[in-house]
Write a protein that holds these residues in place. Sequence first.
Motif, short mmCIF file in Angstrom:
data_model
loop_
_atom_site.label_atom_id
_atom_site.label_comp_id
_atom_site.label_asym_id
_atom_site.label_seq_id
_atom_site.Cartn_x
_atom_site.Cartn_y
_atom_site.Cartn_z
N SER A 130 0.86 -1.18 0.00
CA SER A 130 0.00 0.00 0.00
C SER A 130 0.89 1.22 0.00
N ARG A 131 0.73 2.05 -1.03
CA ARG A 131 1.58 3.22 -1.18
C ARG A 131 0.96 4.36 -0.39
N GLY A 132 1.80 5.19 0.22
CA GLY A 132 1.28 6.37 0.90
C GLY A 132 1.46 6.30 2.40
N PHE A 133 0.88 7.26 3.06
CA PHE A 133 1.00 7.36 4.51
C PHE A 133 -0.37 7.10 5.11
N ASP A 134 -0.49 6.07 5.92
CA ASP A 134 -1.80 5.64 6.39
C ASP A 134 -1.68 5.15 7.83
N GLU A 135 -1.93 6.07 8.75
CA GLU A 135 -1.76 5.76 10.18
C GLU A 135 -2.64 4.59 10.65
N PRO A 136 -3.96 4.58 10.33
CA PRO A 136 -4.77 3.44 10.78
C PRO A 136 -4.27 2.11 10.22
N LEU A 137 -3.86 2.10 8.95
CA LEU A 137 -3.36 0.84 8.39
C LEU A 137 -2.06 0.43 9.11
N ALA A 138 -1.25 1.39 9.48
CA ALA A 138 -0.03 1.07 10.23
C ALA A 138 -0.40 0.31 11.51
N HIS A 139 -1.45 0.73 12.18
CA HIS A 139 -1.89 0.03 13.40
C HIS A 139 -2.34 -1.39 13.08
N ARG A 140 -3.05 -1.54 11.95
CA ARG A 140 -3.57 -2.88 11.63
C ARG A 140 -2.45 -3.82 11.21
N ILE A 141 -1.41 -3.29 10.59
CA ILE A 141 -0.26 -4.15 10.24
C ILE A 141 0.46 -4.58 11.51
N GLU A 142 0.67 -3.63 12.42
CA GLU A 142 1.34 -3.99 13.67
C GLU A 142 0.56 -5.07 14.42
N ALA A 143 -0.76 -4.97 14.38
CA ALA A 143 -1.58 -5.94 15.12
C ALA A 143 -1.69 -7.27 14.39
N GLY A 144 -1.68 -7.24 13.05
CA GLY A 144 -1.99 -8.44 12.30
C GLY A 144 -0.80 -9.27 11.86
N ALA A 145 0.38 -8.66 11.77
CA ALA A 145 1.54 -9.40 11.27
C ALA A 145 2.11 -10.32 12.35
N ASP A 146 2.81 -11.37 11.93
CA ASP A 146 3.54 -12.22 12.88
C ASP A 146 4.92 -11.63 13.15
N PHE A 147 5.55 -11.17 12.08
CA PHE A 147 6.91 -10.63 12.18
C PHE A 147 6.94 -9.25 11.54
N PHE A 148 7.93 -8.46 11.95
CA PHE A 148 8.07 -7.11 11.40
C PHE A 148 9.53 -6.94 10.99
N LEU A 149 9.77 -6.53 9.76
CA LEU A 149 11.15 -6.49 9.26
C LEU A 149 11.70 -5.07 9.20
N MET A 150 12.90 -4.88 9.76
CA MET A 150 13.64 -3.61 9.64
C MET A 150 15.10 -3.92 9.34
N PRO A 151 15.45 -4.03 8.05
CA PRO A 151 16.83 -4.39 7.70
C PRO A 151 17.71 -3.15 7.50
N SER A 152 17.56 -2.15 8.35
CA SER A 152 18.15 -0.83 8.10
C SER A 152 19.67 -0.86 7.94
N ARG A 153 20.14 -0.01 7.07
CA ARG A 153 21.57 0.24 6.92
C ARG A 153 22.08 0.89 8.20
N TYR A 154 21.37 1.91 8.66
CA TYR A 154 21.62 2.49 9.98
C TYR A 154 20.27 2.88 10.56
N GLU A 155 20.18 2.97 11.86
CA GLU A 155 18.89 3.30 12.48
C GLU A 155 19.13 4.04 13.79
N PRO A 156 18.90 5.36 13.79
CA PRO A 156 19.16 6.15 15.01
C PRO A 156 18.46 5.56 16.23
N CYS A 157 17.18 5.29 16.12
CA CYS A 157 16.47 4.58 17.19
C CYS A 157 15.53 3.57 16.55
#
Length: 523
Positions: free
Chosen positions: A379-406
Amino acid sequence: MTRAPLGDPVSDRPLEIAVLTTEFAPLGKVGGLGDVVAALSQEMARMGQSVTVWMPAWRQVWESDIAIRRVPLARPLPVALGRDTLPVELLAAEVGDPAVRIFFIEHPAHFAREGIYNDPATGEGYADNDRRLILFQRAALEGMKAIDLRPDVLHLHDHQAGLVPVYLRTLFRDDPFFRRTGTLFTIHNLGYQGLFASDVLNTAGLPMDLFYPSGPLEFWGRVNFMKGALLYADRLTTVSPRYAEEIQSSEEFGFGLEGVLRSRAGSLTGILNGVDETIWNPATDPHIAAPYDINRLERKSANRTALLSEMGLAAEPDGPVLGIISRLVDQKGFDLFIPQVPAILDAGFRIVILGSGLRKYEEQLATFRDRHAGRLAWSRGFDEPLAHRIEAGADFFLMPSRYEPCGLNQIISMRYGTVPIVRETGGLKDTVVPYDPATGEGTGFGFQDYTAEALMSAIRLAAEVWKTPERLEALRRRGMEQDFSWRRSAGAYLRLYQEIAAERHAAEPPGHVPGPGPVLKAG
Ligand code: ADP
């Protein structure tokens, strides 16, 4: 320096803290900065401090439903911008309880546009971002004077507010109004430094000797707002202890400012971001299908089913669901992730991605979405409610960052019982304990090398664990038990504010006539 007298009033009264920021969720948000500033300001108010926030009146502010009023001024603030003087109005609103007062700098031609930093039509930054940021910073300082708000501490976020420490030590150096005002500059991302051609100093009304020869704001032939702040702010923070070390260690993380940062090592600390638990709480989240908590974890699966159906993903064959919510930029590891998509799908995952960004990544994701319909959704774009539903519905969450301040999403994921898979860098390393197959310990999956092999071995390990529900549940529960509330981090900021204020007051006792101030040295 004179010492603060005992019983210095600074420690006995609420501090006056003025926060300069370009983002404050949900009134203007591009990434984590908006979340962090909003939550920290709220926590400071809760701790009894007097907080005002100063930000541009972006279009998002106008479109929000908060009650905005005009601050009555005898006349609009005259704000110098190069040879022009622009009339600027101040708007105000209160948010939260206890209230945080927000002052908005109103100049519609500069601020009320479709995008905040970037023009959505081109995906590029606005050509006059230098003027917009200078106008914002000078107007905020003028606004404080107009309403007679004398801050003990100015808390400045990222290069967008990076000229303020420079102003206080140059243009405003002899201004009695800011005599007892100290500065704290927080680095949220060193990858964005605010680089502009040298004539930006004329626009800013700053002397050219700050630039030439090898002046404090000069950086490879351009003016660097971040560098100015790093040299002139009283204290520096960044958003995780690990990132505070990394940015001093090499160009890979310091982006050319590692030497400047090392020169200020004694004034730099890393304070981990928290998350706003009133917004990110699976038990009370209004956006998700079935609220849950650690005692009703089985309800998470209803959110998973709802997410698969919302995103048009196949229910069968079942396998782990991997979520990503991110700006699609190099920093976030998309050059590593994208070539591995087929292998990740082969390993049995379905993938849900939310975000927009660089065209090259958007094109690749669009291709994958067509080619792997039912297995990959984007889903392209910025969608706060969908962000909540992905956090609640996914099993895993991927962040393969090159660098990540926090990084906030790995923390949010843990709160939602969604197990993060992260590259062990910066704040990701500080917040996620990698799963140890020998002991079963950990709160997520980690990999160190920025390579396909390392990424895929973490992904495969996650897929293995998914097949053993007890192991997966243990990981989920451990993540949910972590405390990433703002309380602890806000305490660390408050101590810094108090130190800065005490130092300023000791240096400028009442009745003291300001001296010539520190000599500006080349950086
Ligand atoms: P960064 O600030 O570098 O973008 P963080 O992980 O610190 O990354 O914070 C990102 C924040 O922005 C999180 O709250 C995340 O959910 C949110 N976010 C990022 N992209 C989107 C999007 N497309 N839609 C909704 N929220 C998003």
